[in-house]
Enzyme design. Sequence first.
Site, short mmCIF file in Angstrom:
data_model
loop_
_atom_site.label_atom_id
_atom_site.label_comp_id
_atom_site.label_asym_id
_atom_site.label_seq_id
_atom_site.Cartn_x
_atom_site.Cartn_y
_atom_site.Cartn_z
N ASP A 202 -9.46 -0.68 3.15
CA ASP A 202 -7.88 -1.48 2.89
C ASP A 202 -8.31 -2.54 1.91
O ASP A 202 -8.91 -3.63 2.12
CB ASP A 202 -7.63 -2.12 4.22
CG ASP A 202 -6.35 -2.94 4.08
OD1 ASP A 202 -5.82 -2.87 3.08
OD2 ASP A 202 -6.02 -3.77 5.08
N HIS B 229 -3.57 -3.76 -3.86
CA HIS B 229 -4.23 -5.02 -3.58
C HIS B 229 -5.68 -4.83 -3.81
O HIS B 229 -6.26 -3.97 -2.99
CB HIS B 229 -3.73 -5.87 -2.64
CG HIS B 229 -4.11 -5.48 -1.09
ND1 HIS B 229 -5.10 -5.71 -0.43
CD2 HIS B 229 -3.47 -4.56 -0.14
CE1 HIS B 229 -5.31 -5.02 0.70
NE2 HIS B 229 -4.20 -4.35 0.77
N ASP C 174 -0.88 1.44 -0.23
CA ASP C 174 -1.82 0.54 0.83
C ASP C 174 -2.09 1.54 2.11
O ASP C 174 -1.61 2.64 1.93
CB ASP C 174 -1.04 -0.50 1.33
CG ASP C 174 -2.02 -1.87 1.82
OD1 ASP C 174 -3.13 -1.56 2.18
OD2 ASP C 174 -1.45 -3.08 1.75
N GLU D 295 -3.06 -10.30 -1.43
CA GLU D 295 -2.26 -9.52 -0.48
C GLU D 295 -2.41 -9.92 1.14
O GLU D 295 -1.34 -10.11 1.88
CB GLU D 295 -2.27 -8.05 -0.69
CG GLU D 295 -1.15 -7.30 0.24
CD GLU D 295 -1.40 -6.83 1.56
OE1 GLU D 295 -0.60 -6.22 2.25
OE2 GLU D 295 -2.73 -7.10 1.96
N GLU D 296 -3.54 -9.95 1.31
CA GLU D 296 -4.19 -10.39 2.77
C GLU D 296 -3.79 -11.72 3.38
O GLU D 296 -3.78 -11.78 4.77
CB GLU D 296 -5.60 -10.07 3.04
CG GLU D 296 -6.11 -8.58 2.63
CD GLU D 296 -5.56 -7.50 3.76
OE1 GLU D 296 -4.87 -7.99 4.71
OE2 GLU D 296 -5.97 -6.51 3.82
N HIS E 274 -8.55 -2.84 9.43
CA HIS E 274 -9.23 -4.31 9.54
C HIS E 274 -10.49 -4.33 10.57
O HIS E 274 -10.69 -5.11 11.31
CB HIS E 274 -8.22 -5.24 9.95
CG HIS E 274 -7.28 -5.70 9.07
ND1 HIS E 274 -6.52 -6.85 9.09
CD2 HIS E 274 -6.82 -4.97 7.80
CE1 HIS E 274 -5.90 -6.95 7.80
NE2 HIS E 274 -6.02 -6.01 7.15
#
Length: 335
Positions: free
Chosen positions: A169, A66, A222, A199-200, A308
């Site tokens: 990410d 992604h 990922d 995606e998130e 994150h």
Amino acid sequence: MKTMFARLKKFIYAPGVSGDEGNIASVIAADIAPYVDKVYTDAMGNLYAFKKGTGKNPKKLMFAAHMDEIGFMVSFIDERGYLRVSKMGGINYNAAAFSEVEFRSGLVGVIVPEARTAAKDFRPEVFYVDIGAKSKKDAERRVKIGDTCRIAPRLIRLAGSRVAGRPIDDRIGCLMLFEAAISAQHFENDTYFVFTVQEEVGVRGAKTSAFSIAPDYAVAVDIGGAGDIPNCAPFEVVLGRGIAVKLKDGMVICHKKMIEAMKSVAEAGNIPIQYEVLESGGTDTCMLQQAAGGCVAGALSVPTRYGHSAVEVIDMNDVSGGVKILAGLCGTRFE
């Protein structure tokens, strides 16, 4: 390794908050176009790079990573020029507090909690962005409702082969797909390198792209977790011991046939691998698996510390091994 670091930095510095991935998509498209047969996008914004297979009975093989990153969307501008924002994806507000943010326009600001808010009380509604505006009118000359911003990007070298920054990410997954596309010696199958959107916020782009391709075989790439930091829960995967082959997470049980295919490539190339088992969470893999009539789906996870956050840490040797596995799958004859 130097070339990979430079390209990762290029990908990281291109903005692409969920739903606003046009910039990063343009960067990847321009870079990968010379190495594939066709580059195109769909209505949702997913980016496809297609390489025609030369096998006698080519299957459809899809790789997905992604492009989007977590961030914020402006939802309100108050009379003093402060911006209230809606989260785009899974924001860790303890990590985001008191950080620099940047808008696609180049405007910068800082995201902070309201005065006298204890860390235990951090939640979306107590945060705002200060761009230095003197009033609502002043702010409105610079931003509008719906504009997106992200925690400022960064990539630094740590000791040895390790790097830190954001958004690793999942720009690292995008890098791995790119590197596989340019390094694969043979394409047995019709191969789709797909850089997905949103995606998130719910693995949305993977759903539409996989439905469009209807792959026979698919692999998502990922970040994952790491079990080598202080006071973490027991977890088998650590940095520096190889790319992780996913067995399951909260949204998917990977197909044994794809797990074995990745294992075979790794063994043939003397590539170290680990096996990832997660209780919760999920990636694009679950949508690849369920598209159309279903497919043989698996996933590679890059062992990652502090996901994150603004300081996600990975080992580039793990990444290099993952690229070799993807390149090996390009030349695999699936039955």
